[in-house]
Structure formats: C-alpha cells, structure tokens
Write an enzyme that holds these catalytic residues in place. Structure first.
Site, short mmCIF file in Angstrom:
data_model
loop_
_atom_site.label_atom_id
_atom_site.label_comp_id
_atom_site.label_asym_id
_atom_site.label_seq_id
_atom_site.Cartn_x
_atom_site.Cartn_y
_atom_site.Cartn_z
N ASN A 1 3.68 -6.27 4.95
CA ASN A 1 4.35 -5.42 3.95
C ASN A 1 5.41 -6.19 3.18
O ASN A 1 6.23 -5.60 2.48
CB ASN A 1 4.99 -4.20 4.63
N ASP B 1 5.12 -0.72 0.60
CA ASP B 1 4.55 0.20 1.58
C ASP B 1 5.57 1.17 2.17
O ASP B 1 5.93 1.07 3.32
CB ASP B 1 3.87 -0.59 2.70
N THR C 1 3.66 -0.11 13.31
CA THR C 1 2.61 -1.02 13.79
C THR C 1 3.02 -1.56 15.15
O THR C 1 4.15 -2.03 15.29
CB THR C 1 2.46 -2.17 12.76
N1 LIG Z 1 2.28 -4.77 -5.78
C1 LIG Z 1 1.25 -5.49 -5.29
N2 LIG Z 1 0.93 -6.68 -5.85
C2 LIG Z 1 -0.09 -7.39 -5.36
N3 LIG Z 1 -0.88 -7.02 -4.31
C3 LIG Z 1 -0.60 -5.84 -3.74
C4 LIG Z 1 0.48 -5.02 -4.19
N4 LIG Z 1 0.51 -3.90 -3.41
C5 LIG Z 1 -0.49 -4.02 -2.52
N5 LIG Z 1 -1.16 -5.17 -2.71
C6 LIG Z 1 -2.31 -5.65 -1.93
O1 LIG Z 1 -3.23 -4.58 -1.81
C7 LIG Z 1 -3.53 -4.31 -0.44
C8 LIG Z 1 -3.57 -2.82 -0.22
O2 LIG Z 1 -2.25 -2.33 -0.35
P1 LIG Z 1 -1.95 -0.78 -0.05
O3 LIG Z 1 -0.47 -0.63 -0.04
O4 LIG Z 1 -2.74 0.04 -0.98
O5 LIG Z 1 -2.58 -0.52 1.35
P2 LIG Z 1 -1.94 -1.00 2.73
O6 LIG Z 1 -0.61 -0.35 2.86
O7 LIG Z 1 -1.98 -2.49 2.77
O8 LIG Z 1 -2.97 -0.45 3.75
P3 LIG Z 1 -2.71 0.88 4.59
O9 LIG Z 1 -2.57 1.97 3.54
O10 LIG Z 1 -3.91 0.98 5.44
O11 LIG Z 1 -1.41 0.63 5.34
C9 LIG Z 1 -2.41 -4.94 0.37
O12 LIG Z 1 -2.92 -5.45 1.56
C10 LIG Z 1 -1.87 -6.03 -0.53
O13 LIG Z 1 -2.46 -7.26 -0.19
#
Ligand SMILES: Nc1ncnc2c1ncn2[C@@H]1O[C@H](COP(=O)(O)OP(=O)(O)OP(=O)(O)O)[C@@H](O)[C@H]1O
Ligand SMILES: O=C(O)C[C@H](Cc1nc2cc(Cl)cc(Cl)c2[nH]1)c1ccc(Cl)cc1
Length: 321
Positions: free
Chosen positions: A163, A176, A212
């Site tokens: 995160n 996140d 986690t």
């Molecule tokens: N602002 C951002 N810029 C670049 N990549 C991002 C960004 N936010 C998220 N990501 C990428 O997208 C992926 C998915 O992010 P997202 O927050 O949607 O889900 P997550 O929180 O990683 O998964 P979960 O919801 O299961 O905890 C992340 O693993 C990250 O690598």
C-alpha cells in the site's frame, strides 16, 4: 436522471483568490473527459487504469469499481470510507491525492495521482533488501505521512509495502484507505477542528475488520481494537522488512502468524544494523501504551540527519542500491 447517463459528476475545486478567500468552483468530470490507457493493476473489487485528462493532458490513475459487484459483496461502506478518508487527506505529498469521483450506470470512478513507480513491495523484492540510507529515507517519508494522517484523525489500519506506492520522483504515496478508521471530528469553541481520542468504542469491538496478517497489531488480535499506535506497530514491521527482506512475523498460515505476534516471537538476522534494531524493538512492543510514540520515533537516532518537513519531500530520493 440524465447527468448519471452522461457520467457527469459534481466534484469541487477549491481555489484561493488574491486575499486568500477560498472560492469553490463546481467541476463536472465524467468518463468522456479522459482517454483511458493501460491497466496498472487489479484489486478484489477494482481495476486501476492509467488515464489522461483530455482537456489538460494531465495523467491520472483511475480506479474503476463495478457497482453490481460492490453491492453484491457488501463493500458499499468501504468505497464510501475510502472516498471520505481521501477527501479529508488533501494536503500532504505522502498521501495519494483524490481529484474527482464520479459514476456512470455501471461503475464508480476514483481519479487519483498516478504512481508510475508501482508498489514499494515490488521494488523491495527486486532489491531483496534496502541499505540503511534508503530505509532511513523511505522510513522518514512513511512516518511523516502517518503523522499527517493521525493529525487529521485518520488511522490507516492496513499499512504494508503493497500500500506504499512510488510517484514519478520515487517518493512515497500511501494508498488504500477503504479500511481506514475515521475518528469523529469535534469542533471546539473557536471552531478549531479536533478529533475524539481513539478510545475503544464498542463499535470498535464489534469491528470485524482485521488488516493483513503479517502487519496486524497485537491489540487488534487480543481486544479487537485498533488505535493510532497500531499504525506505529505496522511501521515497525515495515522498517524491519526493508532491512531484512522479510517481515518479522511470518508463518505458513495466518493463525500461526498471529501466534508469533501475540508472543512477540521474532528475531533479527545477523548484521541487522544496531540503530535500526533499537528503533524496531521500541516499536514492536505488545502494549500500545508503552509503544514508541510518533514524536519519539521521529527523534530516534536512526533518523539522525533527516530534515523533516517540506525538505524531506523536495530532496532527491536515494538511488536504490
Ligand atoms: N494511484 C495508483 N497509481 C498506480 N498504480 C496504482 C494506483 N493505485 C493502485 N494501483 C495499482 O493497482 C493495483 C490495484 O489497486 P487497488 O487499490 O484497486 O486494489 P488493492 O487495494 O491493491 O487490492 P484489494 O482491493 O484486494 O486490497 C494495486 O496493486 C497497485 O499496484
Ligand atoms: O459522487 C460521489 O462522490 C458520491 C457517490 C456515492 C456512491 N454512490 C454509489 C452507488 C453505488 Cl451502486 C455504490 C456506491 Cl459504494 C456508491 N457510492 C460516489 C461515487 C463514486 C465513488 Cl468512487 C464514491 C462515491
């Protein structure tokens, strides 16, 4: 009504005129305002896409959530917590910025800072371990951001290298916030905003959310309540992991990991630097009341030489070696 079809949404842009008076400008953004690019990543309920604002050429990361899926999985609360939390954390370089939210008939959209450096976890895996200089720099940026979040009454509750994203300057951006705890705002007589102390409210006890496994604090496992000190516990695990290449509490399943945590069952690899070891030992304390506070962590000798404040975010990130 019709604006939902167009995917338009009311976001607001705060602007300050000459004598600092704020002026609120309604900004309507929708899917049509962006060119969508590659997929940056997938979450359990989301897809994150690179996108460019067609009128300004600015690049963003847009997190797209399927409404039906969100409702079916009972995640509506988490989506609105993420939005409300990001709307409270708008002026710190260490927090991923939320520019707009909008929706169309099928999806919800978060328009966020693009972090082209990806996750700190990915970088750590490629390096296997960080040296002290890199650990000190990234540790300081994470701690500075935790201080800001706590000052705005936000407990992250799921801090971990996945995160922690890296922006175009390889600086930290915490992301996140769907599982964050928002302390209720309290305005005192002069209208200053303060926050209820994060006392254990019974709502907390009912709280089913656990972060986690490897980074969960002992107090969350024993009496089900997370507090600001829980983020400091996770911080201690992260500092350990950057230098050791693995988290302090890791077993073959979550239950055994939890056993290690509540028994403080971990040790340092040979060669773990002394100052960092002292800092980690003062953070990984079972009793949250006796755990190193934010202020004491900032003043710990491990951070000697760090210039806190704006300078920390303007300096060049150390080359990862
Ligand atoms: N602002 C951002 N810029 C670049 N990549 C991002 C960004 N936010 C998220 N990501 C990428 O997208 C992926 C998915 O992010 P997202 O927050 O949607 O889900 P997550 O929180 O990683 O998964 P979960 O919801 O299961 O905890 C992340 O693993 C990250 O690598
Ligand atoms: O426009 C706003 O900011 C308010 C809406 C509130 C909102 N509308 C929703 C509809 C559905 Cl189906 C699900 C959730 Cl979680 C919903 N949340 C909204 C839209 C998009 C996002 Cl990402 C979050 C909240």
């Amino acid at each position: 009504e019709d604006w939902q079809e167009r995917g338009a949404a009311v976001g607001v842009k705060k602007e300050y005129d000459a004598d600092g008076r704020v002026s609120i400008k309604p900004v309507k953004k929708g899917v049509k305002d962006f060119n969508f690019g590659r997929t940056l990543g997938e979450g359990s309920y989301s897809t994150v896409l690179a996108a460019t604002d067609r009128s300004t050429g600015k690049d963003y990361a847009i997190k797209v959530l399927d409404k039906r899926h969100i409702i079916k999985e009972k995640k509506v609360k988490y989506v609105n917590i993420e939005r409300d939390t990001l709307n409270r954390l708008t002026d710190h370089p260490g927090v991923v910025r939320l520019y707009y939210t909008f929706q169309d008939e099928r999806s919800l959209y978060f328009v966020l800072d693009l972090c082209p450096g990806g996750e700190l976890l990915g970088v750590l895996k490629r390096m296997s371990t960080f040296d002290e200089e890199c650990t000190q720099f990234y540790g300081a940026q994470i701690l500075d951001t935790i201080e800001y979040m706590h000052s705005r009454g936000v407990i992250h509750r799921d801090l971990k290298p996945e995160n922690l994203l890296l922006d175009e300057n390889k600086h930290i951006k915490v992301t996140d916030f769907g599982t964050a705890k928002l302390l209720p705002e309290r305005k005192d007589m002069e209208g200053r905003v303060d926050f209820e102390p994060d006392a254990t409210s019974d709502e907390n006890r009912a709280n089913s959310f656990v972060g986690t496994a490897e980074y969960v604090s002992p107090e969350l496992l024993t009496d089900k309540n997370a507090c600001k000190a829980s983020d400091l516990w996770a911080f201690g695990c992260i500092i350990y992991q950057l230098l050791a290449g693995r988290p302090p509490f890791k077993a073959s399943n979550d239950y055994q990991t939890f056993q290690k945590i509540v028994n403080l069952d971990y040790d340092f690899p040979r060669g773990f630097p002394d100052l960092a070891r002292d800092l980690v030992e003062r953070l990984l304390v079972l009793d949250p009341q006796r755990r190193l506070s934010l202020e004491h962590a900032r003043n710990h000798p491990f951070f000697n030489g760090i210039q806190w404040g704006r300078g920390l975010w303007q300096q060049k990130a150390p080359r990862l070696k």
